[in-house]
Design a protein around this motif. Structure first.
Motif, PDB file in Angstrom:
ATOM      1  N   GLU A  26       0.833  -1.211   0.000  1.00 32.68           N
ATOM      2  CA  GLU A  26       0.000   0.000   0.000  1.00 32.68           C
ATOM      3  C   GLU A  26       0.864   1.256   0.000  1.00 32.68           C
ATOM      4  O   GLU A  26       0.497   2.276  -0.592  1.00 32.68           O
ATOM      5  N   ARG A  27       2.004   1.197   0.660  1.00 31.02           N
ATOM      6  CA  ARG A  27       2.855   2.384   0.797  1.00 31.02           C
ATOM      7  C   ARG A  27       3.722   2.660  -0.435  1.00 31.02           C
ATOM      8  O   ARG A  27       4.297   3.738  -0.548  1.00 31.02           O
ATOM      9  N   LEU A  28       3.848   1.708  -1.336  1.00 35.81           N
ATOM     10  CA  LEU A  28       4.717   1.912  -2.508  1.00 35.81           C
ATOM     11  C   LEU A  28       4.091   2.927  -3.458  1.00 35.81           C
ATOM     12  O   LEU A  28       2.896   2.875  -3.751  1.00 35.81           O
ATOM     13  N   VAL A  29       4.902   3.845  -3.948  1.00 44.08           N
ATOM     14  CA  VAL A  29       4.412   4.881  -4.867  1.00 44.08           C
ATOM     15  C   VAL A  29       4.808   4.531  -6.291  1.00 44.08           C
ATOM     16  O   VAL A  29       5.738   3.761  -6.536  1.00 44.08           O
ATOM     17  N   SER A  30       4.112   5.119  -7.232  1.00 46.21           N
ATOM     18  CA  SER A  30       4.197   4.709  -8.641  1.00 46.21           C
ATOM     19  C   SER A  30       5.613   4.707  -9.193  1.00 46.21           C
ATOM     20  O   SER A  30       6.001   3.807  -9.950  1.00 46.21           O
ATOM     21  N   ALA A  89       7.227  -0.105 -15.296  1.00 47.84           N
ATOM     22  CA  ALA A  89       7.075  -0.260 -16.744  1.00 47.84           C
ATOM     23  C   ALA A  89       7.649   0.923 -17.515  1.00 47.84           C
ATOM     24  O   ALA A  89       7.403   1.053 -18.712  1.00 47.84           O
ATOM     25  N   GLY A  90       8.411   1.777 -16.830  1.00 53.93           N
ATOM     26  CA  GLY A  90       8.966   2.958 -17.488  1.00 53.93           C
ATOM     27  C   GLY A  90       8.044   4.155 -17.358  1.00 53.93           C
ATOM     28  O   GLY A  90       6.895   4.032 -16.904  1.00 53.93           O
ATOM     29  N   LEU A  91       8.540   5.328 -17.760  1.00 56.48           N
ATOM     30  CA  LEU A  91       7.751   6.549 -17.607  1.00 56.48           C
ATOM     31  C   LEU A  91       8.295   7.632 -18.527  1.00 56.48           C
ATOM     32  O   LEU A  91       9.474   7.992 -18.437  1.00 56.48           O
ATOM     33  N   PRO A  92       7.466   8.166 -19.421  1.00 52.59           N
ATOM     34  CA  PRO A  92       7.925   9.273 -20.273  1.00 52.59           C
ATOM     35  C   PRO A  92       8.122  10.546 -19.454  1.00 52.59           C
ATOM     36  O   PRO A  92       7.632  10.672 -18.327  1.00 52.59           O
ATOM     37  N   GLY A 114      -3.826   9.083 -11.395  1.00 48.04           N
ATOM     38  CA  GLY A 114      -4.122   7.704 -11.742  1.00 48.04           C
ATOM     39  C   GLY A 114      -3.509   7.309 -13.072  1.00 48.04           C
ATOM     40  O   GLY A 114      -3.081   6.166 -13.257  1.00 48.04           O
ATOM     41  N   ARG A 115      -3.480   8.240 -13.993  1.00 46.94           N
ATOM     42  CA  ARG A 115      -2.899   7.954 -15.304  1.00 46.94           C
ATOM     43  C   ARG A 115      -1.406   7.686 -15.196  1.00 46.94           C
ATOM     44  O   ARG A 115      -0.876   6.781 -15.856  1.00 46.94           O
ATOM     45  N   VAL A 116      -0.710   8.470 -14.361  1.00 44.81           N
ATOM     46  CA  VAL A 116       0.722   8.252 -14.163  1.00 44.81           C
ATOM     47  C   VAL A 116       0.960   6.890 -13.533  1.00 44.81           C
ATOM     48  O   VAL A 116       1.842   6.126 -13.963  1.00 44.81           O
ATOM     49  N   ARG A 117       0.186   6.558 -12.508  1.00 44.54           N
ATOM     50  CA  ARG A 117       0.367   5.275 -11.832  1.00 44.54           C
ATOM     51  C   ARG A 117       0.092   4.118 -12.787  1.00 44.54           C
ATOM     52  O   ARG A 117       0.811   3.108 -12.788  1.00 44.54           O
ATOM     53  N   SER A 118      -0.927   4.260 -13.608  1.00 54.07           N
ATOM     54  CA  SER A 118      -1.254   3.199 -14.556  1.00 54.07           C
ATOM     55  C   SER A 118      -0.117   2.977 -15.548  1.00 54.07           C
ATOM     56  O   SER A 118       0.245   1.834 -15.849  1.00 54.07           O
ATOM     57  N   PHE A 119       0.451   4.054 -16.057  1.00 52.75           N
ATOM     58  CA  PHE A 119       1.564   3.921 -16.996  1.00 52.75           C
ATOM     59  C   PHE A 119       2.748   3.261 -16.298  1.00 52.75           C
ATOM     60  O   PHE A 119       3.399   2.365 -16.852  1.00 52.75           O
TER      61      PHE A 119
END
Length: 841
Positions: A302-306, A320-323, A332-337
């Protein structure tokens, strides 16, 4: 909802809605707690569009303008405060939508003060000529909907209900959970573990960690960073969780979640999930471990951030990487990516999610370390690297050591799961995105890490492409072009246009305490790319069948192919004998140098310009002196003219002597001398962190290895404000009196963070050498007076931009960012050279 707060812990990047009825004191609160540039007031925007902040008919235009500016600020990652009543849900919905579009947190500070207080304030404001009943309606609407603010999407809501609470409130900005820029490592990024406990323990030992069962002690100052997917597929997910949780708790590790970890958390939360891909085994292991451990695991996940932004923003880790436009953001969109990558819900023929290749188009400044998609071998794509090497599928478990950028792996002990398709590897590499000419020709700024954005005009860009495409070397050999260099400020000393005291005074004024004075060789600037062997040239530069390249400061071949091959072979042998390949742990080097003699490249210039002037003067002035001497002997009053002509003849002879000093017959490669002064880069390093003495001393080993090909640049270290200044000046006077060109003065540190406008080097040319540049008679008082008015501002500005742009390209090359990214900077330097200027400076 916090009600009431003493301290408002405000996220560092957020859209802040100041909510409250008219006269609640929102503008006063904003002025007390925020910078003026951070606050966008609806009243101010009404005034901007209509000259009347109370004009209700201008409200639509005002808010259109306000939202436009707010969007620009949020896009740039700037905290933005909207000062408007926002008492209606529909008004607030626009703010939440704007925050979500830019992946920032929408938060609200509500000033819900008593009605009588607001009415008293309204009565005291003659500029507000509306019915006080409006305030009552605004208060009623606010209180009716206040409890629904969290459901509207506001992540934090603070309510202040009295003037006393408003007065007592403090705003404290807090970093986002993803912001770990203050952590500088060194780090060991560890790929997807997927329950492979034995392999993880083996890898940690190989990295230098002490492993005692599930207790791990890191090497001094190092921190492990797990890229997610700790569980499923492998044999011991519970053991991996215990080990990693212990490491995180002790401060030995950081972690971000993977999609498998997220799915496990949902299962532990009681959500309906399909127990596939090893999740059933993981859940059984946790069940066997007991309810307390299950709770610990659930709380840990629960404590882990995106994602995490580390080391001053230089490296980002996400499963999964991040632009770039998502880095350091929260939505939510950032976390999903970060968890799933660039997916749209579609599936391929095997039923697997279709993942778009975001890394191929990545152009961000930060390195991105990720996993998620298993590959046979980790490799850099632009500035991103996937270190999931499929341990659970029988591949390996891989770590990336940072900042060393060294990959460390251990082989899987067994194949625990079968991949749906073979792991992609070297046999099917992803094609690199090529240089986009149309994109480059658009005017705009090139971002650099040391000097911000550097503007390149469309015409300059086109000229650079035209020049390089016609005359340049194979672009794969050209990761860097050097900058131009500005002369010192004009000297006021009698008979001198340039003098060392101006250089020392300039750097003293800039706060520099130590400089280095290097002999300026009268040669031609050149870059030498040297590789240990042809394999290194093919692997690192993509050029098979070659072992290096030597090119001019504008990217043109310096020698013909036959001469270049001979000189490269000798240079490579010298590097080997000097031991630099092993000392720098590199199979390639990039050297910055002067190649002598000057006449090797400047023969046509000497013949067509300097020698032509000398010949013309020599044909006329001796004869003129002879005629005037004859006339004077006959009593003709020409003594003044005779003396002036004799002076001119003396100046001409000094001019001819000046350029002849640099002439030398060159019949073959053996007549070439290379004087290197910068060891710019090697594998994994741009050597701007080393001072100039290190560069000169290191390159001096080449002269020791082959003194016929390489020479050592004479130099003097100077502590400013000490007797060193006079000693260096005397050295310069002696050097130039013997025919030397002059010297270059630089701060001892290769790269200084401050001041931003600091020149990386200035040249101090000798009195006689400047005759070649300004003409035989430039030392006459009337000419010196005119020349002392020369303007250096444009030259210095260009030198500074070229310096930082060149270094940016070099950093990108070392980081394997892709040739398109590198050549944006290389051609950028060449583009700035298209700017017309005084070539004599």
């Amino acid at each position: 909802m916090t009600d009431p707060p003493n301290t408002i812990h405000l996220p560092e990047l957020a859209l802040v809605a100041l909510v409250g009825a008219s006269s609640a004191g929102k503008s006063t609160f904003a002025a007390r707690h925020f910078r003026p540039s951070e606050v966008l007031s609806s009243d101010t925007f009404r005034a901007l569009v209509s000259d009347d902040e109370n004009s209700l008919e201008a409200t639509a235009d005002a808010f259109e303008s306000l939202f436009f500016v707010a969007g620009k600020r949020l896009a740039r990652g700037r905290l933005t405060v909207v000062d408007a009543t926002s008492v209606r849900p529909d008004d607030r919905r626009r703010l939440v939508d704007l925050a979500r579009r830019h992946d920032v947190l929408p938060v609200a500070v509500v000033l819900d003060l008593p009605r009588n207080v607001l009415e008293e304030r309204h009565a005291a404001r003659p500029d507000r000529n509306f019915d006080p009943a409006v305030i009552g309606r605004q208060i009623a609407e606010l209180r009716r909907t206040l409890r629904g603010l969290p459901k509207e999407g506001f992540r934090h809501v603070w309510v202040l209900r009295s003037p006393q609470e408003v007065e007592a409130a403090r705003v404290e900005r807090v970093p986002l959970h993803t912001n770990k820029k203050h952590l500088h490592g060194p780090f060991d990024f560890i790929g997807d573990v997927h329950g492979c406990l034995n392999e993880l323990q083996e890898l940690l030992v190989k990295l230098g960690y002490t492993v005692n069962g599930l207790e791990v002690t890191p090497p001094p100052d190092r921190t492990a960073v797990f890229v997610g997917d700790l569980v499923d597929r492998g044999p011991d997910s519970a053991g991996v969780l215990r080990l990693v949780m212990n490491m995180v708790k002790s401060g030995a590790a950081l972690a971000v979640p993977g999609n498998h970890d997220e799915k496990l958390k949902r299962a532990l939360d009681g959500k309906a999930v399909k127990a596939l891909h090893g999740l059933d085994v993981t859940l059984a292991q946790l069940e066997a471990a007991g309810s307390d451990f299950k709770t610990e695991v659930r709380d840990f996940l629960e404590r882990l951030v995106s994602h995490l932004v580390l080391d001053d923003g230089q490296v980002v880790v996400a499963h999964a990487g991040l632009p770039e436009h998502y880095q350091g953001r929260s939505s939510g969109r950032v976390r999903s990516f970060a968890l799933y990558g660039d997916v749209d819900g579609s599936q391929d023929e095997l039923g697997l999610p279709v993942r778009r290749d975001w890394a191929a188009a990545y152009r961000g400044a930060a390195r991105v370390v990720y996993g998620h998609t298993p590959v046979a071998r980790a490799s850099w794509v632009n500035k991103t690297i996937d270190i999931d090497t499929g341990c659970a599928f029988g591949g390996s478990l891989t770590a990336l050591r940072y900042p060393e950028l060294e990959l460390v792996s251990v082989a899987a002990h067994a194949q625990y799961a079968v991949p749906a398709r073979p792991l992609p590897g070297e046999a099917d590499p992803q094609p690199e995105r090529g240089f986009d000419l149309a994109d480059f020709l658009q005017p705009g700024r090139v971002d650099t890490r040391t000097h911000g954005g550097i503007l390149l005009k469309a015409g300059e860009r086109a000229a650079a492409v035209e020049t390089f495409s016609r005359f340049g070397v194979d672009p794969r050999w050209c990761p860097y072009l050097p900058p131009t260099m500005s002369p010192v400020e004009t000297s006021t000393l009698d008979g001198f246009l340039e003098h060392p005291q101006e250089a020392f005074a300039y750097y003293r004024a800039q706060g520099i305490t130590q400089v280095i004075c290097e002999e300026k060789h009268m040669g031609s600037r050149a870059l030498l790319v040297l590789t240990r062997n042809e394999d290194a040239a093919s692997t690192r530069f993509g050029v098979p069948g070659s072992s290096g390249c030597i090119y001019t400061r504008t990217g043109r071949p310096f020698f013909n192919a036959e001469w270049e091959a001979v000189i490269l072979e000798r240079a490579r042998a010298a590097v080997t004998k000097a031991g630099l390949w092993d000392a720098l742990n590199s199979d390639w080097l990039l050297l910055d140098a002067e190649i002598l003699p000057w006449s090797l490249k400047a023969g046509e210039l000497i013949r067509a310009q300097y020698a032509a002037v000398g010949a013309a003067g020599n044909a006329a002035l001796p004869a003129a002196v002879q005629v005037l001497e004859t006339a004077a002997e006959r009593g003709v009053p020409v003594r003044d003219r005779l003396e002036r002509t004799r002076e001119r003849l003396g100046d001409l002879q000094a001019y001819r002597d000046a350029y002849r000093a640099y002439l030398r017959r060159v019949e073959g490669p053996d007549d070439v001398k290379i004087m290197p002064f910068h060891l710019l880069a090697s594998e994994g390093a741009v050597h701007t962190d080393r001072d100039h003495l290190w560069h000169l001393n290191t390159l001096g080993s080449l002269a020791a290895a082959d003194g016929t090909l390489f020479g050592q640049t004479a130099h003097r270290a100077v502590t400013l404000g000490s007797p060193d200044e006079q000693a260096a000046t005397d050295w310069w006077l002696d050097l130039t009196a013997r025919g030397g060109e002059g010297m270059v003065v630089k701060p001892l540190a290769f790269l200084s963070a401050e001041p931003r406008s600091l020149q990386p080097a200035v040249k101090v040319r000798g009195r006689e050498y400047l005759r070649i540049i300004y003409g035989p008679e430039y030392t006459r008082p009337e000419h010196l007076t005119r020349l002392r008015a020369r303007a250096l501002g444009a030259k210095r500005a260009r030198a500074l931009r070229e310096f930082h742009l060149g270094l940016e390209g070099l950093h990108r090359f070392v980081e394997q960012a892709g040739l398109a990214r590198v050549h944006e900077c290389v051609l950028g330097v060449l583009a700035l050279e298209a700017d017309p200027g005084d070539a004599r400076l």
